[in-house]
Design a protein around this motif. Structure first.
Motif, PDB file in Angstrom:
ATOM      1  N   ASP A  21       0.822  -1.200   0.000  1.00 57.32           N
ATOM      2  CA  ASP A  21       0.000   0.000   0.000  1.00 57.32           C
ATOM      3  C   ASP A  21       0.855   1.248   0.000  1.00 57.32           C
ATOM      4  OD1 ASP A  21      -2.645  -1.233   2.148  1.00 57.32           O
ATOM      5  OD2 ASP A  21      -1.940  -1.802   0.186  1.00 57.32           O
ATOM      6  N   ASP A  31      -1.170  -5.544 -10.686  1.00 56.19           N
ATOM      7  CA  ASP A  31      -2.555  -5.134 -10.426  1.00 56.19           C
ATOM      8  C   ASP A  31      -2.864  -5.438  -8.964  1.00 56.19           C
ATOM      9  OD1 ASP A  31      -5.273  -6.059 -10.015  1.00 56.19           O
ATOM     10  OD2 ASP A  31      -4.716  -7.818 -11.198  1.00 56.19           O
ATOM     11  N   ALA A  32      -3.553  -4.505  -8.320  1.00 56.08           N
ATOM     12  CA  ALA A  32      -3.713  -4.553  -6.863  1.00 56.08           C
ATOM     13  C   ALA A  32      -4.154  -5.925  -6.374  1.00 56.08           C
ATOM     14  CB  ALA A  32      -4.724  -3.501  -6.424  1.00 56.08           C
ATOM     15  N   SER A  72      -2.128   7.403  -6.024  1.00 56.48           N
ATOM     16  CA  SER A  72      -1.786   6.547  -7.161  1.00 56.48           C
ATOM     17  C   SER A  72      -3.020   5.705  -7.493  1.00 56.48           C
ATOM     18  CB  SER A  72      -0.638   5.624  -6.781  1.00 56.48           C
ATOM     19  OG  SER A  72      -1.118   4.649  -5.876  1.00 56.48           O
ATOM     20  N   ARG A  74      -3.431   2.633  -7.608  1.00 56.38           N
ATOM     21  CA  ARG A  74      -3.640   1.519  -6.694  1.00 56.38           C
ATOM     22  C   ARG A  74      -4.252   2.001  -5.381  1.00 56.38           C
ATOM     23  NH1 ARG A  74       0.771  -1.884  -7.059  1.00 56.38           N
ATOM     24  NH2 ARG A  74       2.025  -0.427  -5.885  1.00 56.38           N
ATOM     25  N   ASP A  75      -3.729   3.132  -4.851  1.00 57.80           N
ATOM     26  CA  ASP A  75      -4.287   3.657  -3.607  1.00 57.80           C
ATOM     27  C   ASP A  75      -5.733   4.069  -3.812  1.00 57.80           C
ATOM     28  OD1 ASP A  75      -1.918   3.226  -2.419  1.00 57.80           O
ATOM     29  OD2 ASP A  75      -1.206   5.296  -2.537  1.00 57.80           O
ATOM     30  N   SER A  77      -7.868   2.774  -6.001  1.00 62.46           N
ATOM     31  CA  SER A  77      -8.764   1.619  -6.081  1.00 62.46           C
ATOM     32  C   SER A  77      -8.935   1.007  -4.690  1.00 62.46           C
ATOM     33  CB  SER A  77      -8.253   0.590  -7.086  1.00 62.46           C
ATOM     34  OG  SER A  77      -7.031   0.053  -6.644  1.00 62.46           O
TER      35      SER A  77
END
Length: 369
Positions: A21, A31-32, A72, A74-75, A77
Motif C-alpha cells: 500500500d 494489479d492490486a 496513485s 492503486r491507492d 482503487s
C-alpha cells in the motif's frame, strides 16, 4: 506452533501488507488484486524482504506529501474498495460462512489494509511517540491533542484515530496503541480532552516483550495536571475492572477500565463467549455513562488487531439486533478507512465471524423462550 499462533494473533507488527500500500512495490504493471491475495503464512512473510522494505521506509526520508497529493491508481482503487465493500449475511449465511475458512480467507486478503505511508509523518522526534514505526494513525481521522503551542506538531500528536460506530455514529470509539513510557502523559491528556468514560484494554503488559506500559497508578498519580485515583478494582473471570476518579482543576469525572487478559490464547471459537460478554458489559457501561461523555477508548498493543476485533464485534452486535443481518466486510472496510489494518489477521477475521455467529444463536434462543 503455539508461538506462531500467538504471533498471528497479536503479531509483532511487521504488518502483512503495508509494503503493497506504500507505493514501494517495483512491479510496474502489477494489479492490486494479485498483489494482496496471496494467503502466505505470516512466518514466511516475516522472513521475506517485506520487512526490509518496511525498515527502509522510516519517517524522515522524503517530504510528506500531505493532503494535496494525488493518490496513485492503486491507492485510489483501495479507497474505492473500502468505500464500497459489502457482504450482507442473514443468520443462516452467517453460520455457514463462519465455518468456511477458504471463503473468509479470500475475502480477507482481497480487502485493502489501508496502512499509512510513513512519509505522511516526516517530523523529527516522532519516533518516540509510536510503539511500532510502521503502524501510524491515518491523518484525516487522527485525534489531535490540544496544546499551548499549536505550532509544535509533537505536542498535538498521539497515535490514535476516531472510529465510527453503528449507523455511522461519529466518533463512537477511539482506537489507539498501548501507551509507551513516553506517551503515558499524552494518553491521559486524550482521555480528559475527549471526555472518555471507558477504556477497554485487550493485551497483557508483556507477551514475550513489552506490549503496553502500565499507565495507571496503584492508588493515585498526577499526569499533565490530571489527578488519577483508583476507587475500586474488581476481578472477573476474563477481565478486571478498575474504576478511577479523574480530577483536573475543579472538575471531577469517573472512568472505567476493562482490562481483558484472556485474549493471547484466543485461537478458537470457544474463546468467543468471553469476548462477547465483554462487548455487552462495555455496552451497558456506555449507556450508563453521563450524556456528555465522549468516545470509548479501545487499545491493545498496536491498536489495530484485537482492537479492530473488539470494535467490529461491538458495531456488528448492534447491527444484528437492529436489522437482523450483519455485514462484517462492510464494517471492516469502514474501520480501515479511518485506521489502517483494523482486524489484522485472517484468524482474527474468522474469529469475528465466530463471535457473531454465537451471538445470533444466543439472540434467537432468547427469542424462542
Amino acid at each position: 506452533t503455539e508461538e506462531e499462533m500467538d504471533d498471528l494473533l497479536d503479531l509483532e507488527p511487521v504488518p502483512q501488507t503495508p509494503v503493497f500500500d506504500m507505493g514501494t512495490d517495483t512491479r510496474t504493471e502489477g494489479d492490486a488484486a494479485t498483489l494482496t491475495v496471496t494467503p502466505v503464512g505470516l512466518q514466511e512473510r516475516r522472513g521475506s524482504n517485506v520487512s526490509l522494505t518496511l525498515d527502509m521506509c522510516t519517517p524522515g526520508c522524503t517530504e510528506p506529501y500531505g493532503y494535496g497529493a494525488q493518490l496513485s491508481p492503486r491507492d485510489q482503487s483501495a479507497q474505492e474498495y473500502l468505500r464500497q465493500g459489502t457482504h450482507i449475511l442473514t443468520p443462516a449465511m452467517l453460520h455457514t460462512r463462519a465455518m468456511d475458512d477458504q471463503s473468509l480467507q479470500a475475502e480477507f486478503y482481497e480487502t485493502p489494509m489501508n496502512f499509512v505511508d510513513p512519509k505522511e509523518y516526516n517530523y523529527p522526534g516522532l519516533v518516540r511517540k509510536n510503539r511500532y514505526k510502521t503502524i501510524l494513525p491515518n491523518t484525516h481521522s487522527r485525534v489531535i491533542l490540544q496544546s499551548q503551542d499549536e505550532e509544535d506538531f509533537l505536542t498535538t500528536y498521539i497515535n490514535a484515530n476516531y472510529l465510527k460506530g453503528y449507523d455511522d455514529e461519529e466518533r463512537a470509539y477511539i482506537a489507539t496503541q498501548g501507551p509507551t513510557v513516553n506517551t503515558v502523559g499524552d494518553f491521559w491528556r486524550m482521555v480528559w480532552q475527549e471526555r472518555c468514560p471507558i477504556i477497554v484494554m485487550i493485551t497483557n503488559l508483556e507477551e514475550k516483550n513489552e506490549k503496553c506500559a502500565e499507565y495507571w497508578p496503584e492508588d493515585t498519580v498526577t499526569h499533565e495536571g490530571i489527578e488519577i485515583a483508583v476507587v475500586t478494582v474488581t476481578q472477573e473471570d476474563d477481565y478486571s475492572l478498575r474504576v478511577f476518579t479523574l480530577k483536573c482543576g475543579e472538575e471531577e469525572r469517573s472512568l472505567r477500565q476493562y482490562w481483558y487478559t484472556s485474549w493471547p490464547d484466543q485461537k478458537t471459537p470457544d474463546k468467543a463467549p468471553p469476548l462477547l460478554e465483554l462487548v455487552q458489559e462495555v455496552e451497558r457501561a456506555r449507556e450508563e455513562a453521563p450524556p456528555s461523555s465522549g468516545p470509548t477508548i479501545v487499545h491493545c498493543s498496536a491498536g489495530i488487531g484485537r482492537t479492530g476485533c473488539f470494535i467490529a464485534t461491538s458495531v456488528l452486535c448492534k447491527q444484528l439486533r437492529t436489522e437482523g443481518v450483519v455485514d462484517i466486510l462492510r464494517t471492516t472496510c469502514q474501520l480501515r478507512l479511518d485506521r489502517g489494518g483494523m482486524i489484522q489477521t485472517c484468524e482474527q477475521y474468522q474469529f469475528v465471524h465466530h463471535v457473531l455467529s454465537l451471538y445470533e444463536k444466543q439472540l434467537s434462543h432468547t427469542a424462542e423462550e
